[in-house]
Design a protein around this motif. Structure first.
Motif, PDB file in Angstrom:
ATOM      1  N   ALA A 144       0.839  -1.206   0.000  1.00 23.28           N
ATOM      2  CA  ALA A 144       0.000   0.000   0.000  1.00 23.28           C
ATOM      3  C   ALA A 144       0.870   1.251   0.000  1.00 23.28           C
ATOM      4  CB  ALA A 144      -0.937  -0.011   1.208  1.00 23.28           C
ATOM      5  N   ASP A 145       1.950   1.235   0.790  1.00 21.43           N
ATOM      6  CA  ASP A 145       2.856   2.396   0.842  1.00 21.43           C
ATOM      7  C   ASP A 145       3.503   2.649  -0.514  1.00 21.43           C
ATOM      8  OD1 ASP A 145       2.311   2.863   3.496  1.00 21.43           O
ATOM      9  OD2 ASP A 145       4.192   1.974   4.243  1.00 21.43           O
ATOM     10  N   GLU A 146       3.912   1.577  -1.188  1.00 19.53           N
ATOM     11  CA  GLU A 146       4.530   1.718  -2.513  1.00 19.53           C
ATOM     12  C   GLU A 146       3.550   2.322  -3.509  1.00 19.53           C
ATOM     13  OE1 GLU A 146       6.018  -2.089  -3.718  1.00 19.53           O
ATOM     14  OE2 GLU A 146       7.503  -2.136  -2.093  1.00 19.53           O
ATOM     15  N   ARG A 147       2.307   1.950  -3.397  1.00 16.96           N
ATOM     16  CA  ARG A 147       1.273   2.471  -4.303  1.00 16.96           C
ATOM     17  C   ARG A 147       0.908   3.903  -3.947  1.00 16.96           C
ATOM     18  NH1 ARG A 147      -3.429  -1.775  -4.209  1.00 16.96           N
ATOM     19  NH2 ARG A 147      -4.430  -0.063  -5.284  1.00 16.96           N
ATOM     20  N   GLY A 148       1.264   4.302  -2.713  1.00 14.83           N
ATOM     21  CA  GLY A 148       0.919   5.651  -2.275  1.00 14.83           C
ATOM     22  C   GLY A 148      -0.550   5.830  -2.031  1.00 14.83           C
ATOM     23  N   SER A 149      -1.232   4.722  -1.842  1.00 16.11           N
ATOM     24  CA  SER A 149      -2.675   4.801  -1.667  1.00 16.11           C
ATOM     25  C   SER A 149      -3.153   3.622  -0.852  1.00 16.11           C
ATOM     26  CB  SER A 149      -3.350   4.755  -3.035  1.00 16.11           C
ATOM     27  OG  SER A 149      -4.732   4.594  -2.901  1.00 16.11           O
ATOM     28  N   THR A 150      -4.231   3.856  -0.124  1.00 13.86           N
ATOM     29  CA  THR A 150      -4.868   2.755   0.598  1.00 13.86           C
ATOM     30  C   THR A 150      -6.270   2.509   0.063  1.00 13.86           C
ATOM     31  OG1 THR A 150      -5.605   4.293   2.303  1.00 13.86           O
ATOM     32  CG2 THR A 150      -3.561   3.091   2.718  1.00 13.86           C
TER      33      THR A 150
END
Length: 151
Positions: A144-150
């Motif tokens: 989720a952190d890598e995607r910058g989104s939850t």
């Protein structure tokens, strides 16, 4: 790849269970009397270092004015400092103070005590299963952190 013998992951149940665990921890008496957003902001500063106000607002999914209020309360409590960004004097950089780091550690210890008391009541096999799940949950957070989104 799964087959008929592999249990299907019920992601709706996983989400509901995680929500219930979060509520349990939020109801626990933790030092500092911080709102969830203030506690999360302080945690971010302690574990990831100084940050711009705009980045904190984005990370917490709140408006910049709301984050300004959170930072003001944290600053008044002596938990953070703010200073002009050396790369852009118009921007502010927020950092945790020693008191903020100590409070974050105390909150972590209090949460651990709550969970330890509950986990100690599980059968050893269930504790082993839970221990094995922690790296998988950490991996979900990293994704989720890598995607910058939850989402």
């Amino acid at each position: 790849m799964s087959d008929a013998t592999t249990p299907r992951l019920d992601v709706a149940l996983l989400g509901t269970t995680l929500d219930r665990i979060i509520r349990l921890l939020r109801r626990s008496k933790l030092p500092g009397d911080l709102s969830p957003v203030a506690a999360s902001t302080l945690y971010t500063l302690v574990h990831h270092g100084p940050s711009r106000l705009t980045a904190l607002a984005s990370a917490e999914h709140v408006t910049q004015p709301a984050m300004t209020q959170v930072v003001t309360r944290l600053e008044q409590a002596g938990l953070v400092t703010r200073a002009a960004d050396p790369d852009d004097r118009r921007a502010l950089v927020i950092d945790a103070t020693d008191a903020g780091r100590e409070l974050t550690g105390a909150r972590r210890a209090a949460r651990a005590a709550v969970l330890d008391e509950l986990v100690s009541q599980l059968h050893p096999e269930a504790r082993d299963t839970l221990a094995a799940a922690i790296p998988v949950l950490e991996q979900l957070v990293a994704i989720a952190d890598e995607r910058g989104s939850t989402h």
